[in-house]
Design an enzyme around this catalytic site. Structure first.
Site, short mmCIF file in Angstrom:
data_model
loop_
_atom_site.label_atom_id
_atom_site.label_comp_id
_atom_site.label_asym_id
_atom_site.label_seq_id
_atom_site.Cartn_x
_atom_site.Cartn_y
_atom_site.Cartn_z
CE LYS A 101 83.40 66.83 30.76
NZ LYS A 101 84.53 67.32 31.58
NE ARG B 57 68.35 51.53 41.65
CZ ARG B 57 67.07 51.64 42.00
NH1 ARG B 57 66.28 52.50 41.42
NH2 ARG B 57 66.57 50.87 42.95
CG HIS C 234 66.46 46.31 44.39
ND1 HIS C 234 67.30 46.83 45.34
CD2 HIS C 234 65.54 47.29 44.12
CE1 HIS C 234 66.91 48.06 45.62
NE2 HIS C 234 65.86 48.37 44.90
NE ARG D 296 60.15 54.34 46.09
CZ ARG D 296 59.02 54.99 45.92
NH1 ARG D 296 58.20 55.12 46.90
NH2 ARG D 296 58.73 55.50 44.75
CB THR D 297 66.83 52.61 46.18
OG1 THR D 297 65.66 51.83 45.96
CG2 THR D 297 67.98 51.69 46.52
C1 NCD Z 1 62.20 49.09 42.35
C2 NCD Z 1 63.43 49.13 41.48
O1 NCD Z 1 63.93 50.20 41.16
O2 NCD Z 1 63.87 48.06 41.15
N1 NCD Z 1 61.97 50.20 43.13
C3 NCD Z 1 62.67 50.41 44.26
O3 NCD Z 1 63.86 50.14 44.34
N2 NCD Z 1 62.01 50.88 45.32
C4 NCD Z 1 60.99 48.61 41.67
C5 NCD Z 1 60.51 49.34 40.45
O4 NCD Z 1 61.15 50.22 39.91
O5 NCD Z 1 59.40 48.99 40.03
#
Ligand code: NCD
Length: 319
Positions: free
Chosen positions: A85, A107, A137, A57-58
């Site tokens: 690589k 990320r 986050h 989703r992110t």
């Molecule tokens: C979270 C994450 O990746 O930090 N999910 C998200 O971004 N929607 C929480 C998780 O992975 O539990």
């Protein structure tokens, strides 16, 4: 209008700035109810989604947000790239910079990677942290605050007077860290609820309370919002496991089930950042019930990320 140079951590935001981001997100959300959802402000700008860790989703949310603002979006994942690589973060970013990148949404499994990127001098782009290790986050915290504000604070201002309980695997949760910081900045009272093994060392110094007892928290604190966290199996097994005796026991002590749901206050809402372990930290009755705002969180995520990209990318020269 404020301008965000980067968004690395929820603690980058003071109260006034956080409220302005949420207000901008509210303006963005209003445009997303229209039939034609695309707006022009980032036309000609380029956003790179640099996701070294898995995400559903992110990543899609940032991509949607950037496209709704008419930016060009490049999705980068290490699989299939020269990272496999052995190319370093530095060389990857220098390469992207050479192609003209205005914002990098990153990320990474390493806590601090976005910070490194932003302050390295490797790129002029605005850096937005989309989750770094177990650290932060910030856009998740903003979308959670936005969702809580919409339901419980009459849609405006801050979260003063509200009580939020964040329940579960706090130890591995960047969502919890960012939320404690942002929600308390906005005036909410936050209590973390977890077994002692899933609370980080030093939690006493955080700007929140903590408890080992979910039932007592529900009955005595009467939280306005209950944020359930995912049990992060992948980080637990990497650390050798042994954080709780069994899934059944975890569910019994810390899972949100129908009896606990029924004892929440009349207006209380249930949040979860996803992905959910249904039947472990949350039952389907809670995840799909009338208090659940889980799907709404996803929709609000797009508006919040539109606001963050907009505030970080407008007013700057395109390369
Ligand atoms: C979270 C994450 O990746 O930090 N999910 C998200 O971004 N929607 C929480 C998780 O992975 O539990």
């Amino acid at each position: 209008m404020i301008q965000l140079r980067h968004l690395l951590s929820a603690s980058d935001l003071d109260r006034g700035t956080a409220v302005e981001v949420l207000d901008t997100a509210a303006t963005m959300a209003a445009t997303q109810a229209r039939q034609i959802k695309k707006l022009p402000p980032l036309r000609g700008r380029t956003v790179v989604n640099l996701f070294f860790e898995d995400s559903t989703r992110t990543r899609i949310s940032f991509e949607t947000a950037a496209k709704r603002l008419s930016a060009d979006v490049i999705n980068f994942s290490p699989k299939g790239s020269s990272v496999s690589k052995g190319e370093s973060l530095k060389d990857t970013v220098l390469t992207l910079g050479a192609m003209g990148t205005d914002a990098i949404v990153v990320r990474h499994a390493a806590s601090g990677a976005p910070h490194r990127l932003a302050h390295s001098g490797w790129t002029d782009a605005a850096v937005v942290n989309a989750g770094d290790g177990t650290h932060e986050h910030p856009t998740q915290a903003l979308l959670d605050a936005f969702t809580i504000r919409r339901h419980l604070a009459g849609g405006g201002g801050d979260l003063a007077g509200l009580t939020v309980a964040i329940v579960g695997d706090v130890l591995h949760s960047r969502v919890a860290r960012s939320n404690v910081s942002l929600l308390t900045t906005l005036g909410a009272r936050v209590t973390l609820v977890a077994p002692p093994t899933l609370l980080p060392v030093g939690v006493d110094t955080w700007t929140c309370a903590h408890s080992y007892d979910l039932d007592r928290t529900i009955d005595e604190l009467r939280p306005d919002a209950l944020m359930m966290l995912r049990v992060q199996h992948e980080r637990m097994s990497a650390a050798g496991g042994g954080f709780f005796p069994s899934p059944a026991e975890y569910q019994r002590e810390y899972g949100l089930d129908a009896p606990r749901l029924a004892r929440l206050g009349r207006e209380a809402i249930v949040l979860h950042p996803g992905p959910m372990n249904r039947g472990l930290e949350i039952t389907s009755a809670a995840a799909d019930g009338h208090r659940s705002v889980v799907v709404e969180q996803v929709a609000n995520g797009v508006a919040v990320r539109m606001a963050v990209l907009y505030l970080a990318m407008t007013g700057k020269e395109t390369p």
